[in-house]
Design an enzyme around this catalytic site. Structure first.
Site, mmCIF file in Angstrom:
data_model
loop_
_atom_site.group_PDB
_atom_site.id
_atom_site.type_symbol
_atom_site.label_atom_id
_atom_site.label_comp_id
_atom_site.label_asym_id
_atom_site.label_seq_id
_atom_site.Cartn_x
_atom_site.Cartn_y
_atom_site.Cartn_z
ATOM 1 N N SER A 321 0.842 -1.199 0.000
ATOM 2 C CA SER A 321 0.000 0.000 0.000
ATOM 3 C C SER A 321 0.872 1.242 0.000
ATOM 4 C CB SER A 321 -0.914 0.007 1.224
ATOM 5 O OG SER A 321 -1.613 1.230 1.323
ATOM 6 N N GLU A 334 -2.469 -12.494 -7.623
ATOM 7 C CA GLU A 334 -3.272 -11.468 -8.288
ATOM 8 C C GLU A 334 -2.853 -11.310 -9.750
ATOM 9 O OE1 GLU A 334 -4.141 -8.686 -4.344
ATOM 10 O OE2 GLU A 334 -2.672 -8.040 -5.834
#
Length: 471
Positions: A321, A334
């Site tokens: 993040s 992902e």
């Protein structure tokens, strides 16, 4: 898959001509008038044909020169110059000279002529003697059989050299982890809800079995993909080609590539339909389905670390993040899921393209080549990353797994044969409501002794199946 710009340094121009007249071509370019027309006609994506496809085109042209020389249709010295130039093209030595957009004429004629012109120019420079792109480099061929052949050759080689080794590597990595975790039970899940226990080895083993099935399906598809329509020329009749050309080409290409090819029994089918390529795309789609399942299982198992399942911890590869310090995400699974989505989209496009044959020719060949090869390359790369940067280094969080397993109310399923479904259901509900281990509640409510309950509710024993407490 690497993309090439096809750009050459700005400079002077030279005049070339074809059957439609004269045209200005960059002085540094190895291509001729027909390629230049295609460059001007198709400024669509800026994306040239894939490297693997150009490699296959070079192999086809090298094999054709060799075969035609053997039949006495092409002088030996001219054939040798063409073959040498074609192998340079196949090796990637002249990729900047293949600038034609993927979205071009549906037969791929522009790309075939691009190869013919570049190879002819190189052969002239090497031999100092005239070499014609159509009469010599394209002898015994048509774009209509060269391009479908190059699709099959490029896809076959990409699967054999890249995809299958990557698939085997992932499967073996999973199998190795499955063996190391065979004795570690965990909570099973159906409908994303707690279910009977299984071992990590069994869960990982199912992934490996999926990949083994995908490997077998791919191998079966290659049996049909290796059938080459070369020798069919314009529409499948073989006009202007020696009747022996097709079989000789399959043999020459097998030798050049160290892969197995054969001459298609019906050249009309190989030109008019691309069902073999669609079938392979379908198997790539099925592999993508399996990989997305595996990747999403990993994402769920890794979720947390506190508020999710928290069963495994994937290797930390990068900050997760820009605003939340300490956050780490499952980036490889992902990325794998995005690859799978793209492959599924490619399969839809290849399906439409495969259905776009009219009478004696399919007219979406460049799209089939590009999307098929892109899928193979994406899956190959993703599988190696999934093996090496996710599965090989994952750690099982055994405390979390054991804590959830002890409180799994579904363990009472093992008591059904002894106390019945209704009493077992009541124990499960009470254990869940009170947040207590199933064993404690069962000891109070089942009437069974502790030693027997420990045996019946042993998660490791339950992973082996069978009827517990029978007899």
């Amino acid at each position: 898959m690497a993309r090439r710009t096809g750009r050459l340094p700005d400079g002077h121009f030279r005049t070339e001509h074809d059957s439609m007249g004269e045209l200005q071509v960059p002085a540094e370019a190895l291509w001729g008038a027909q390629t230049q027309r295609a460059v001007q006609n198709f400024p669509i994506s800026g994306r040239p044909m894939p490297r693997d496809f150009i490699r296959a085109l070079g192999l086809v042209k090298a094999a054709a020169a060799e075969v035609n020389a053997g039949f006495g249709l092409l002088p030996r010295n001219r054939a040798a110059a063409i073959r040498k130039a074609a192998l340079e093209v196949s090796a990637g030595d002249h990729d900047a000279h293949f600038p034609i957009d993927v979205y071009q004429t549906g037969s791929g004629t522009s790309s075939n002529m691009n190869a013919n012109e570049v190879i002819a120019t190189l052969a002239v420079r090497a031999s100092g003697k005239p070499v014609h792109p159509n009469d010599d480099v394209n002898l015994g061929q048509s774009s209509n059989d060269v391009v479908p052949t190059a699709i099959r050759v490029s896809a076959q080689l990409a699967v054999v050299e890249d995809l299958l080794p990557a698939l085997k590597h992932l499967r073996r990595t999973i199998q190795r982890r499955a063996r190391s975790l065979a004795g570690v039970p965990k909570t099973g899940r159906t409908h994303l809800m707690d279910a009977m226990p299984l071992s990590f080895g069994q869960e990982f083993g199912a992934w490996a079995a999926q990949l083994a099935s995908a490997e077998a399906r791919l191998g079966d598809a290659l049996k049909r993909l290796r059938r080459l329509p070369i020798g069919g020329t314009a529409i499948g009749t073989g006009i202007n080609a020696d009747p022996r050309f097709g079989k000789a080409m399959a043999k020459a290409l097998s030798t050049l590539s160290s892969a197995k090819f054969e001459s298609a029994a019906d050249k009309f089918e190989g030109l008019a339909s691309q069902d073999d390529a669609v079938e392979l795309s379908g198997q790539l789609n099925a592999l993508a389905v399996a990989l997305m399942k595996i990747a999403n299982d990993l994402r769920w198992m890794n979720s947390g670390p506190l508020a999710g399942l928290g069963e495994v911890e994937l290797p930390a590869l990068q900050p997760g993040s820009s605003i939340m310090p300490g956050k780490v995400n499952p980036v490889i699974p992902e990325a794998t899921c995005m690859v799978c989505a793209q492959v599924m989209g490619h399969h839809a496009a290849v399906t439409v393209a495969g259905a776009s044959g009219n009478f004696q020719l399919n007219v979406m060949l460049p799209l089939i080549a590009t999307d098929l090869l892109d899928s193979i390359g994406l899956l190959s790369n993703a599988m190696r990353l999934l093996a090496d940067r996710a599965i090989a280094g994952l750690r099982v969080r055994r405390d979390n797994v054991s804590r959830a397993l002890d409180r799994n109310p579904i363990l009472v399923t093992a008591l059904n044969p002894i106390i019945g479904y209704e009493r077992a259901a009541a124990i499960a509900k009470r254990a869940y409501k009170e947040g207590r281990p199933v064993f404690e509640v069962a000891l109070e409510d089942s009437g069974l002794p502790a030693a027997e309950l420990k045996k019946l509710l042993d998660p490791a024993a339950l992973t082996r199946g069978g009827i517990h407490g029978a007899g």
